[in-house]
Design an enzyme around this catalytic site. Structure first.
Site, mmCIF file in Angstrom:
data_model
loop_
_atom_site.group_PDB
_atom_site.id
_atom_site.type_symbol
_atom_site.label_atom_id
_atom_site.label_comp_id
_atom_site.label_asym_id
_atom_site.label_seq_id
_atom_site.Cartn_x
_atom_site.Cartn_y
_atom_site.Cartn_z
ATOM 1 N N CYS A 133 -40.960 -5.026 -4.565
ATOM 2 C CA CYS A 133 -39.780 -5.850 -4.322
ATOM 3 C C CYS A 133 -39.019 -5.325 -3.095
ATOM 4 O O CYS A 133 -39.507 -5.416 -1.978
ATOM 5 C CB CYS A 133 -38.919 -5.912 -5.583
ATOM 6 N N HIS A 154 -43.194 -6.422 -10.261
ATOM 7 C CA HIS A 154 -42.747 -5.088 -10.671
ATOM 8 C C HIS A 154 -43.678 -4.455 -11.697
ATOM 9 O O HIS A 154 -43.485 -4.637 -12.912
ATOM 10 C CB HIS A 154 -41.348 -5.182 -11.273
ATOM 11 N N GLU A 207 -43.667 -1.384 -12.555
ATOM 12 C CA GLU A 207 -42.915 -0.371 -13.305
ATOM 13 C C GLU A 207 -42.210 -0.961 -14.522
ATOM 14 O O GLU A 207 -41.780 -0.217 -15.404
ATOM 15 C CB GLU A 207 -41.902 0.331 -12.380
#
EC number: 6.3.5.3
Length: 227
Positions: free
Chosen positions: A88, A197, A199
């Protein structure tokens, strides 16, 4: 694998650094905090630039962060082969730093998009995708307002021909990115950036849509084992 040290960079306005550090630890590595104002990579084996709104996204997303003191150390290290992942806002910073080609612009619909997104792994030979297979479909969250990947025609053709398109959106393009591109790499494959994302997709306990993001972090650990 536990000896690997992955630096997680924090800029003013970064908001996913703690999630990134948790994902690194979840994979069995040591998460090493890296502060934007320092000129020291602290001897890490790899670096993760997480998402957020660094410097409030003034000028352009990532345009100010690109000039942070830490980036003066990171840019030459990445060009010398240090594995670097940007998600991002981290992807935006890598493009602004010219470590990755192209740019991220306002979403085609001019609206912020937050949803779970299917993407396809197009290149499983980068430093961050070795635990996937080419053609594998994974599910990751997206959350951005400036995620539309653009580049000139010649650059896009070179990316496609050289296998540098690492991820592609499936089931609907969330932002209007050219060729449904969700993520790219540099020519060497050590620097990877994507808008989704990983994570946020490593633990079911947190309500993640999948645990498909784990492969990014296990990939980089196995890379050091095999060196």
């Amino acid at each position: 694998m536990s000896a690997a040290r992955v630096g997680v960079v924090t800029f003013p306005g970064t908001l996913d650094d703690q999630d990134a550090a948790r994902a690194v630890r979840h994979a069995g590595a040591e998460a090493v905090p890296l502060w934007h104002a320092d000129r020291d990579l602290r001897g890490v084996d790899a670096v993760f630039l997480p998402g957020g709104f660094s410097y409030g996204d003034y000028l352009r997303c990532g345009a100010i962060s690109r000039f942070a003191p830490l980036m003066e150390e990171l840019i030459p290290a990445a060009r010398a082969g240090l594995p670097v992942l940007g998600t991002c806002n981290g992807f935006q910073i890598l493009c602004e730093a010219h470590l990755l080609p192209g740019a991220l612009t306002r979403n085609e619909g001019l609206h912020y998009v937050c949803r779970d997104q299917r993407i396809r792994v197009e290149n499983a030979a980068t430093a961050w995708t070795g635990d996937y297979t080419s053609g594998q479909e994974i599910l990751l969250p997206v959350k951005h307002g400036e995620g539309r990947y653009v580049a000139d025609e010649a650059t896009v053709a070179a990316l496609e021909a050289g296998g540098q398109v690492v991820f592609r959106y499936l089931g609907g393009n969330p932002n209007g990115s050219i060729n449904d591109i969700a993520g790219v790499s540099n020519e060497a494959g050590n620097v990877v950036g994507l808008m989704p994302h990983p994570e946020h997709a490593v633990e079911e306990l947190t309500g993640a849509p999948s645990v498909d993001g784990r492969g990014f972090f296990t990939s980089i650990l196995k890379r050091f084992v095999n060196l």
